[in-house]
Design an enzyme around this catalytic site. Structure first.
Site: not given
Ligand code: CAA
Length: 283
Positions: A119, A140, A190
């Protein structure tokens, strides 16, 4: 380049997600981890996610079985010799990555591309452990990998155009969007995300607003799916601090100074969702 077989090094949350999306796209995938137990755990978590997708009508049972058939547990690193592309998703520690890349350089096919899911660690420095820095690149993925559409593609100093093109093509087959960036502290994702999270922690630290208030500002006011403090808990507060330190050291400006409250939480072992407590509490 004809890439058909992939090896993923590290079967944690990121590694298993990366293995899943490649298997779904039809690649043969070898999932390796230094812990055999972790390989089993990674494959089980993929199986569960695919079953859920099939149950919800997001994929057919046939596709679910085909995807699982494309996945192979790997218990010896020498399996990487089968792959044209190797994606490393091990711990975010430079010494660990360097040791893995030195080994991959020995075991992999001469023409194989070696990618890292780091990352924020410099690709150029990791590539220098190999005799093929032109075929080393950053891929990434964002967490959760099966859901997030972006892959940052990071070119090290010596990464060739041919390697970059091959990786852009692979990402397209995953139905994700690649953004090409240069090897600079925090890359692009990031560099932008972590100062926002750090600023949210300062906003809390200075008493400007409370946890829920800060998250609501960004969720309801800016349409972010998660507020910055909830997102920090999701990513891990130790990871957020680590990346802020890389930005601070690499870019040298005070605006990247990690918030003392973030340091305090990490010292307390309140690392977010994974430890049950961060800015929020989790059962
Ligand atoms: N793995 C796989 N699929 C997942 C999951 C996981 N951990 N979490 C959620 N999902 C999927 C599922 O398909 C889920 O649908 P079902 O429950 O029907 O199976 C769908 O996403 C929707 O999930 P939720 O209804 O539980 O919740 P949500 O609508 O709030 O979505 C989220 C969850 C996709 C995580 C959303 O909140 C989101 O996009 N959050 C921001 C995530 C983000 O910013 N990620 C980047 C982080 S930074 C990074 O990764 C880089 C780094 O270097 C630090």
């Amino acid at each position: 380049m004809n890439i058909k077989t992939i090896a993923v090094i590290g079967a944690g949350q990121m590694g298993s997600g990366i293995a899943q999306v490649h298997a779904e796209a039809g690649y043969e995938v070898y999932l390796y981890d230094i812990s055999g137990k972790q390989v089993e755990k990674g494959l089980e978590s993929i199986q569960k996610r695919l079953e859920r997708n099939a149950a919800k009508g997001r994929m057919t049972v046939e596709d679910q079985e085909k995807t699982m058939g494309n996945l192979h547990a790997s218990y010896v690193l020498s399996d990487v010799s089968r792959a044209e592309l190797i994606i490393e998703a091990a711990s975010e520690k430079m010494e660990i990555k360097k040791a893995i890349f030195a080994q991959l350089n020995e075991e992999a096919q001469e023409t194989a591309i070696l990618a890292t899911n780091t990352s924020s660690l410099p690709i150029t420095e990791i590539a220098a452990e190999t005799t093929r820095p032109d075929r080393v690149i950053g891929m990434h993925f964002m967490n959760p990998v099966p859901v997030m559409k972006l892959v940052e593609v990071i070119r090290g100093l010596a990464t060739s155009g041919e390697t970059t093109k091959a990786i852009m093509d692979v990402i397209q087959t995953l139905q994700k969007t690649a953004v090409e960036v240069q090897d600079s502290p925090g890359f692009a994702a990031n560099r932008i995300l972590m100062p926002m999270i750090n600023e949210a922690v300062f906003t809390l630290h200075e008493g400007t607003a409370d946890v829920e208030g800060i998250d609501n500002v960004m969720k309801l006011g800016m349409n972010h799916p998660m507020g910055p403090l909830e997102l920090a808990d999701f990513i891990g507060l130790d990871t957020c601090l680590y990346i802020m330190e890389i930005l601070h050291e690499g870019l040298g400006e005070d605006k990247y100074r990690p918030c003392p409250l973030l340091r305090k939480y990490v010292k307390a072992g309140w690392l977010g969702k994974k430890t049950g407590r961060g800015f929020y509490e989790y059962n």
